[in-house]
Design an enzyme around this catalytic site. Sequence first.
Site, PDB file in Angstrom:
ATOM      1  N   SER A 143      -8.281   1.603   6.836  1.00 15.10           N
ATOM      2  CA  SER A 143      -9.505   1.261   6.112  1.00 15.10           C
ATOM      3  C   SER A 143     -10.700   1.094   7.036  1.00 15.10           C
ATOM      4  O   SER A 143     -11.839   1.071   6.568  1.00 15.10           O
ATOM      5  CB  SER A 143      -9.301  -0.037   5.321  1.00 15.10           C
ATOM      6  OG  SER A 143      -8.931  -1.098   6.185  1.00 15.10           O
TER       7      SER A 143
ATOM      8  N   HIS B 157      -8.149   7.257   2.780  1.00 14.78           N
ATOM      9  CA  HIS B 157      -8.253   5.823   2.555  1.00 14.78           C
ATOM     10  C   HIS B 157      -8.158   5.525   1.068  1.00 14.78           C
ATOM     11  O   HIS B 157      -9.106   5.701   0.317  1.00 14.78           O
ATOM     12  CB  HIS B 157      -9.571   5.285   3.137  1.00 14.78           C
ATOM     13  CG  HIS B 157      -9.774   3.822   2.869  1.00 14.78           C
ATOM     14  ND1 HIS B 157     -11.007   3.263   2.660  1.00 14.78           N
ATOM     15  CD2 HIS B 157      -8.880   2.812   2.758  1.00 14.78           C
ATOM     16  CE1 HIS B 157     -10.873   1.976   2.440  1.00 14.78           C
ATOM     17  NE2 HIS B 157      -9.593   1.674   2.489  1.00 14.78           N
TER      18      HIS B 157
ATOM     19  N   GLU C  30      -2.590  -2.531   9.751  1.00 18.71           N
ATOM     20  CA  GLU C  30      -3.865  -2.082  10.307  1.00 18.71           C
ATOM     21  C   GLU C  30      -3.981  -2.466  11.783  1.00 18.71           C
ATOM     22  O   GLU C  30      -4.744  -3.358  12.173  1.00 18.71           O
ATOM     23  CB  GLU C  30      -5.012  -2.684   9.486  1.00 18.71           C
ATOM     24  CG  GLU C  30      -6.373  -2.104   9.792  1.00 18.71           C
ATOM     25  CD  GLU C  30      -6.633  -0.746   9.149  1.00 18.71           C
ATOM     26  OE1 GLU C  30      -7.802  -0.343   9.097  1.00 18.71           O
ATOM     27  OE2 GLU C  30      -5.675  -0.081   8.710  1.00 18.71           O
TER      28      GLU C  30
ATOM     29  N   ASN D  29     -16.146   0.087   3.184  1.00 22.34           N
ATOM     30  CA  ASN D  29     -15.930  -1.142   3.931  1.00 22.34           C
ATOM     31  C   ASN D  29     -17.047  -1.445   4.920  1.00 22.34           C
ATOM     32  O   ASN D  29     -17.263  -2.599   5.272  1.00 22.34           O
ATOM     33  CB  ASN D  29     -14.585  -1.089   4.663  1.00 22.34           C
ATOM     34  CG  ASN D  29     -13.434  -1.414   3.741  1.00 22.34           C
ATOM     35  OD1 ASN D  29     -13.564  -2.222   2.829  1.00 22.34           O
ATOM     36  ND2 ASN D  29     -12.298  -0.776   3.943  1.00 22.34           N
TER      37      ASN D  29
ATOM     38  N   MET E   6       0.829  -1.201   0.000  1.00 28.33           N
ATOM     39  CA  MET E   6       0.000   0.000   0.000  1.00 28.33           C
ATOM     40  C   MET E   6       0.865   1.252   0.000  1.00 28.33           C
ATOM     41  O   MET E   6       0.607   2.198  -0.757  1.00 28.33           O
ATOM     42  CB  MET E   6      -0.941   0.004   1.204  1.00 28.33           C
ATOM     43  CG  MET E   6      -1.895   1.187   1.231  1.00 28.33           C
ATOM     44  SD  MET E   6      -2.938   1.314  -0.240  1.00 28.33           S
ATOM     45  CE  MET E   6      -4.177   0.072   0.133  1.00 28.33           C
TER      46      MET E   6
ATOM     47  N   VAL F 230       0.985   1.960   7.495  1.00 28.52           N
ATOM     48  CA  VAL F 230       1.520   0.782   8.170  1.00 28.52           C
ATOM     49  C   VAL F 230       0.407  -0.241   8.375  1.00 28.52           C
ATOM     50  O   VAL F 230      -0.742  -0.048   7.982  1.00 28.52           O
ATOM     51  CB  VAL F 230       2.178   1.161   9.511  1.00 28.52           C
ATOM     52  CG1 VAL F 230       3.299   2.160   9.288  1.00 28.52           C
ATOM     53  CG2 VAL F 230       1.161   1.723  10.504  1.00 28.52           C
TER      54      VAL F 230
ATOM     55  N   ASP G  34      10.596   3.550   6.267  1.00 27.94           N
ATOM     56  CA  ASP G  34      10.318   2.247   6.860  1.00 27.94           C
ATOM     57  C   ASP G  34      11.481   1.891   7.773  1.00 27.94           C
ATOM     58  O   ASP G  34      12.583   2.417   7.616  1.00 27.94           O
ATOM     59  CB  ASP G  34      10.145   1.184   5.769  1.00 27.94           C
ATOM     60  CG  ASP G  34       9.431  -0.066   6.272  1.00 27.94           C
ATOM     61  OD1 ASP G  34       8.223  -0.198   6.016  1.00 27.94           O
ATOM     62  OD2 ASP G  34      10.080  -0.889   6.934  1.00 27.94           O
TER      63      ASP G  34
END
Length: 562
Positions: free
Chosen positions: A274, A295, A247, A345, A170, A245, A189
């Site tokens: 999300s 999102h 969820e 969602n 992502m 990062v 990261d």
Amino acid sequence: MKSNLLPPINRYPETEAFWDAANDNRLMLRHCPACQETSWYPRTHCPLCGAEKTEWLQASGRGSIYSFSIVRAARRPTAAAVVALPEGPSMTAVVVDSDVHAMRIGDPVVLRFLQAEGGQQVPAFTTVAAEQARQYSQRALAAAREVPGLPDLPAGFAWRGAAVVGAGNMGSGIATALIAAGLRVCLIDREEAALQRARDTVAGNLESLAKRGRLPEGLAPLDEMLRTSTRMADVAGANLIIEAVWESMALKKTVFGELDRHADADALLATNTSTLDIDEIARSTARPESVLGLHFFSPAHVMGLLELVRGERTRADFVAAGLDLGRRMRKTTVVVGVCHGFVGNRLFIARDREAVRLLYEGALPEQIDRVLTEFGLPMGTFDLADMGGGIELGYRARQDRGEVEPVGDRLFLAGRLGQRTGKGFYRYEPGKRRPLPDPEVTQIIEAVSREMGIERRRFTDDELRERLILPMINEGAKLVEEGMVLRASDIDVVWQKGFGWPDWKGGPMYHADRLGLAAVHERLLALQERHGERFRPAELLRVLAAQGRTFTGELAADTAAA
């Protein structure tokens, strides 16, 4: 629109007027003065009486279904049909981009031209209902762009640069989307190996976009547009920071606590969650007014939807900046409120939870998925889970929450993780993506039913469709009732752009209006009585049904052109 159904067209001198008119989206017929009959045979002589001279007559562009047969192998909804024209003749054609599974003899249709190989337009048809839904979809998309109460961005506003935290799939996709929009990106990261993989992924993504002509001219080389770092302090200087990062609420709050220490004072701090609570994430900073949700839908550099989640303390100018970013990335951006799953969602979860319950009760993945695809969705619940790694993602999310879902858990523990392992809810032949029913999955599902004490039974397609789609409509009604969307049509835009709900079916809320809210309310009450409180109709649905009103109102008003 281009069709893979049509071969190249052979044009003859006496048919030039026919094909030229088709390129102008007009259907020309032949009228015979001798016998006063009309045909769609485009040659000079009359095929009915043999007269040598006929005259061109422009058709109305309407007709009705005389007979049809669904083309089940087609990539888009298609039926081979004989269409009766009001001018007299019937013509063999295809009906496309409409609910062919619900089509009936006598249904009205309108012209919808297709492009054959070589670019020639060829007459085809679509249903009137589908054309009305497409017109509504265009109006809904235009309405979603209107967000009242936002200030203009300051004169001279510019994105100084962006930082993306998290170098997974992502994060790589988001970085690609930002670079394609002309923003320089610092990708952060903890692991150098992850950053190198991400750099390679971004390079491949940009190459793919370039081949499709989707990169701006004069874009600087990747080395100038993307830098990587393992230090959170390197977000300094960017006025856009997007967290991408894993969820996990705890992880995201930790990340935002660090961002609060290092980000510039005017930086927009966005989370790509999300489902999680944006307001709780914002409270891990000393500047919750700077935090909102962005999102992205996966893959982030391809999908055209962006849910902009406005927190309880998000400043209006940051919302305006988020909308500006969405425009720069050429994404349809819909402003939504803070709730579990937001808009897309939330409906997706409601449907998929019901799909799993249907497995317990007697349905199988292939039947549920077929019902959903015949309804018009591009993929079914379990086919999508196999493609997107849903079995593993669902299992790990349940582990975090201390929840159990016996079918999904057993598939995970059996190493059935989807397409990448060759088996999930379905099995897959090596190198192929076609889902094939698997007796092993059937055995797992039947064992779970026995252990839960559920007697399995057969379902009709109508039963499955009702239990899968009505919960989505009900959740949509709750979103409107709770003020999570500015208008009901925004839900339809999210589902079209993010989940592939076809424009020829409008969206969940438009579909509810077409069913009739009184009928939807009645069916939910019946399901509630039989299956429990999860089907209790939303209060707004009850009120609108009692008043004879709709969700989509004037946006869905039928037009004469339809």
